[in-house]
Scaffold this motif. Structure first.
Motif, mmCIF file in Angstrom:
data_model
loop_
_atom_site.group_PDB
_atom_site.id
_atom_site.type_symbol
_atom_site.label_atom_id
_atom_site.label_comp_id
_atom_site.label_asym_id
_atom_site.label_seq_id
_atom_site.Cartn_x
_atom_site.Cartn_y
_atom_site.Cartn_z
ATOM 1 N N SER A 36 -91.328 8.455 70.592
ATOM 2 C CA SER A 36 -90.676 8.190 68.542
ATOM 3 C C SER A 36 -91.564 7.439 67.867
ATOM 4 N N TRP A 37 -92.445 8.826 67.387
ATOM 5 C CA TRP A 37 -93.035 7.973 65.794
ATOM 6 C C TRP A 37 -92.145 8.015 64.387
ATOM 7 N N ILE A 38 -92.820 7.050 63.129
ATOM 8 C CA ILE A 38 -92.313 7.130 61.639
ATOM 9 C C ILE A 38 -93.472 7.247 61.342
ATOM 10 N N ALA A 39 -93.343 8.149 59.915
ATOM 11 C CA ALA A 39 -94.213 7.973 58.780
ATOM 12 C C ALA A 39 -94.132 6.810 57.770
ATOM 13 N N GLU A 40 -95.793 6.544 58.148
ATOM 14 C CA GLU A 40 -96.389 5.236 57.304
ATOM 15 C C GLU A 40 -95.840 4.855 56.033
ATOM 16 N N ARG A 41 -95.323 6.135 55.060
ATOM 17 C CA ARG A 41 -94.827 6.153 53.798
ATOM 18 C C ARG A 41 -93.636 5.790 53.491
ATOM 19 N N ALA A 42 -92.758 6.417 55.403
ATOM 20 C CA ALA A 42 -90.921 5.682 55.658
ATOM 21 C C ALA A 42 -90.743 4.599 55.542
ATOM 22 N N PRO A 74 -98.361 8.678 75.226
ATOM 23 C CA PRO A 74 -96.592 8.370 75.506
ATOM 24 C C PRO A 74 -96.286 9.553 76.354
ATOM 25 N N VAL A 75 -94.678 8.748 76.576
ATOM 26 C CA VAL A 75 -94.562 10.118 77.720
ATOM 27 C C VAL A 75 -94.365 11.581 77.347
ATOM 28 N N VAL A 76 -94.374 11.811 75.775
ATOM 29 C CA VAL A 76 -93.829 13.506 75.443
ATOM 30 C C VAL A 76 -95.226 13.526 74.657
ATOM 31 N N PRO A 77 -95.288 14.973 74.582
ATOM 32 C CA PRO A 77 -96.440 15.330 72.978
ATOM 33 C C PRO A 77 -96.068 14.883 71.844
ATOM 34 N N GLY A 78 -96.605 13.888 71.256
ATOM 35 C CA GLY A 78 -96.278 13.516 70.372
ATOM 36 C C GLY A 78 -96.934 14.622 68.817
ATOM 37 N N PRO A 79 -95.886 14.331 67.337
ATOM 38 C CA PRO A 79 -96.705 15.287 66.356
ATOM 39 C C PRO A 79 -98.314 15.181 66.289
ATOM 40 N N PRO A 80 -99.192 16.245 65.606
ATOM 41 C CA PRO A 80 -100.156 16.597 65.682
ATOM 42 C C PRO A 80 -100.663 15.495 64.729
ATOM 43 N N SER A 81 -101.773 14.751 64.668
ATOM 44 C CA SER A 81 -102.374 13.628 64.326
ATOM 45 C C SER A 81 -101.844 12.313 64.414
ATOM 46 N N ARG A 187 -89.401 18.400 69.530
ATOM 47 C CA ARG A 187 -89.665 17.769 68.411
ATOM 48 C C ARG A 187 -88.882 17.882 67.102
ATOM 49 N N VAL A 188 -88.081 16.865 67.098
ATOM 50 C CA VAL A 188 -86.969 16.980 66.111
ATOM 51 C C VAL A 188 -87.564 16.516 65.197
ATOM 52 N N GLU A 189 -87.862 16.237 64.052
ATOM 53 C CA GLU A 189 -87.497 15.671 63.097
ATOM 54 C C GLU A 189 -86.608 15.459 61.654
ATOM 55 N N LEU A 190 -86.428 13.544 61.861
ATOM 56 C CA LEU A 190 -85.591 13.591 60.529
ATOM 57 C C LEU A 190 -85.378 12.660 60.036
ATOM 58 N N VAL A 219 -87.992 15.270 74.973
ATOM 59 C CA VAL A 219 -88.141 15.217 73.465
ATOM 60 C C VAL A 219 -88.862 14.545 72.338
ATOM 61 N N ALA A 220 -88.925 14.759 71.747
ATOM 62 C CA ALA A 220 -90.373 13.564 70.924
ATOM 63 C C ALA A 220 -89.603 13.721 69.781
ATOM 64 N N VAL A 221 -88.984 12.574 68.741
ATOM 65 C CA VAL A 221 -88.353 11.949 67.094
ATOM 66 C C VAL A 221 -89.601 11.824 66.317
ATOM 67 N N LEU A 222 -89.895 12.740 65.165
ATOM 68 C CA LEU A 222 -90.340 12.113 64.351
ATOM 69 C C LEU A 222 -89.333 11.394 63.574
#
Length: 232
Positions: A36-42, A74-81, A187-190, A219-222
Motif C-alpha cells: 500500500s502507498w499514499i500520495a505525499e500531498r495527501a 514490496p510483495v506486489v508491484p507498486g504504482p509507477p515511481s 492496483r486500486v486507487e482511492l 493487490v496493491a492500493v494507492l
C-alpha cells in the motif's frame, strides 16, 4: 487522428502529467507485506491539519526516505515511481511566537507529527524541524487544506469490492484509472475517510479485492486523498 484532435490529446496528456506531479512522492504505507502507498500531498495535508493549533505555523513540509538503507522490495508491484517500503523522515519549517521556548514548541510539534503519521500508517523514524520565523501573535487554527481528488465511479468486480470496504470514501483516478490490472496483480486507487487509519483501510481493500477477482491476484492500493467522512 485529425489535426483537430491533436490539441485535445495534448491537453489530456498534460493534465495527466500535472495530476501525477501534484501527488508528490508515493510513500509506502506500512511495510513490504502491506502493498500500500499514499500520495505525499495527501499525507502532508493530513499532518498539517493534525498539528494545526499547536502554537506554530508549518511552512514547507516534505516526507522522504530516512536514508539510503532500510528499503525493501514490496510483495506486489507498486504504482509507477513509488518509493519502496522503508523508514521515512519528515522535514518541515515552522514559525512560532517566543511566548514559550522554541525547543519546547519544536518538541510538541515533533510529537504531533509522529502521532499523526502513526494514525495514517507511515513508518516515520525521524522528524527534522527548522525554525524560519517568529510570530507576534499566537496563530489561529487554519482551515483544512482541501483534498485534491478526482472521484471516479466504481466499475468491475475489483472496484466494487473496494468501494464496499468501510473507510473507503470513493475511488480516484489520479493515475488515469481507479483500477489497473496486470498479469497476476491489480492496483486500486482511492480516497480514505478521515478518522479511519489509511493503512488499515488499505489492508482491508486488498483482502476484499483479492477475494472478489478471479484467480485471487496480488493487490496493491494507492491512497490519493484523505477526506472528511461525509464527502463524496
Amino acid at each position: 487522428m485529425t489535426t483537430a484532435d491533436t490539441p485535445h490529446r495534448a491537453e489530456g496528456w498534460t493534465a495527466a502529467v500535472r495530476r501525477r506531479l501534484d501527488l508528490g512522492r508515493l510513500l509506502p504505507l506500512g511495510g513490504p507485506a502491506d502493498g500500500s502507498w499514499i500520495a505525499e500531498r495527501a499525507a502532508a495535508a493530513f499532518l498539517r491539519d493534525a498539528v494545526a493549533g499547536a502554537g506554530a505555523v508549518l511552512g514547507t513540509l516534505r516526507i522522504a526516505p530516512a536514508g539510503p538503507h532500510g528499503a525493501t522490495e514490496p510483495v506486489v508491484p507498486g504504482p509507477p515511481s513509488a518509493l519502496p517500503p522503508g523508514p521515512l523522515r519528515i522535514e518541515a519549517d515552522f514559525a512560532a511566537t517566543a511566548r514559550r521556548p522554541l525547543p519546547a514548541t519544536a518538541d510538541a510539534l515533533r510529537a504531533g507529527l509522529l502521532e499523526a503519521a502513526e494514525r495514517l500508517g507511515l513508518a516515520v523514524d525521524e522528524v527534522d524541524l527548522r525554525v524560519t520565523g517568529l510570530l507576534d501573535e499566537e496563530p489561529g487554527r487554519p482551515a483544512p487544506e482541501p483534498a485534491e481528488a478526482h472521484p471516479a465511479e466504481p466499475e468491475g468486480a475489483a472496484a466494487a469490492a473496494a468501494a464496499g470496504v468501510p473507510g473507503v470514501a470513493f475511488h480516484t483516478r489520479a493515475l488515469g484509472s481507479p483500477v489497473h490490472s496486470g498479469p497476476g496483480h491489480v492496483r486500486v486507487e482511492l480516497a480514505t475517510a478521515r478518522g479511519q487509519r489509511a493503512l488499515d483501510v488499505a489492508r482491508a481493500v486488498r483482502e476484499a479485492v483479492a477475494a472478489a477477482v478471479e484467480g485471487r491476484p496480488a493487490v496493491a492500493v494507492l491512497v490519493t486523498a484523505v477526506v472528511a467522512p461525509d464527502r463524496g
